[in-house]
Design an enzyme around this catalytic site. Structure first.
Site: not given
Length: 239
Positions: A53, A145
């Site tokens: 991760d 984003y």
């Protein structure tokens, strides 16, 4: 010569196509993935799959140690891992914003910084960051984003200036709409609306993004750094 290549988020979509392209080129390829299982086709082809991760600095460190033990220092890094949590600004939570930025921008910082340890020693390296046409063009409902992907451009260009004298290049690929699992969930009406804005009139194939990435990591691109290469069918031209 076979190089040590790392593709973050290489278990599906664009990342998977990039990993395949380097593996087909004879490179030693490692991918990171956060959940699920890596594709059997990659592991069968000798690609090293590392669960990592990139929002966790310790996992990034451990992932690099595993890759370095098996493939040596990373010579080519493709920072591809990213997430979306689309929402209109007035409905966007703090977590919606910060989690996207932490994965897409901060996560890229973590993997690039760690890769540069070996690249500085070797006095060479190739880094390609996967941004998006949305980071240049903007998109309603994707402020988080777009901000994260736009940030990659400034990040790459700053490092291109900082580390160019060490023969380390930093470039950005900005894909448009690509035919992946992420876009296949759209309705036919949504897909048609998107394609109508693309001058070439179709979605990109993941392999077309991978080809641009592989070029930027090749000797043919040794004098290209700080570039933003759109692979978007003309959607974002002028931005």
């Amino acid at each position: 010569m076979s190089r040590s290549v790392l593709v973050t988020g290489g278990n599906r979509g664009i990342g998977l196509a990039i990993a395949r392209a380097f593996a087909d080129n004879g490179d030693q390829v490692a991918i990171t993935y956060r959940s699920g299982e890596p594709p059997r086709e990659l592991t069968d082809a000798g690609v090293l799959a590392v669960r990592c991760d990139i929002t966790d600095a310790e996992q990034v460190e451990q992932g690099y140690k595993e890759i370095e033990e098996k493939h040596g220092p990373v010579e080519v890094l493709v920072a591809n891992a990213g997430i979306t949590k689309d929402q209109l600004l007035m409905r966007m939570s703090e977590e919606d914003f910060t989690s996207v930025v932490d994965t897409n921008l901060n996560g890229t910082f973590r993997v690039v910084k760690r890769a540069n340890r070996g690249m500085l020693r070797a006095k060479k390296g190739r880094v390609v960051l996967i941004s998006s046409v949305v980071g240049l063009l903007g998109s309603a409902g994707q402020a988080n984003y777009a901000a994260s992907k736009a940030g990659l451009v400034g990040f790459a260009r700053s490092l291109a200036r900082e580390l160019g004298s060490r023969n380390i290049t930093f470039n950005v690929v900005a894909p448009g709409f690509v035919d992946t699992d992420m876009t296949q969930v759209l309705t036919e009406e949504q897909r048609e609306s998107i394609v109508s804005k693309v001058p070439l009139g179709r979605y990109a194939r993941p392999e077309e993004i991978a080809a641009a990435v592989r070029f930027l990591a090749s000797d043919d691109a040794s004098y290209i750094t700080g570039a933003v290469i759109p692979v978007d069918g003309g959607l974002g031209m002028g931005h």
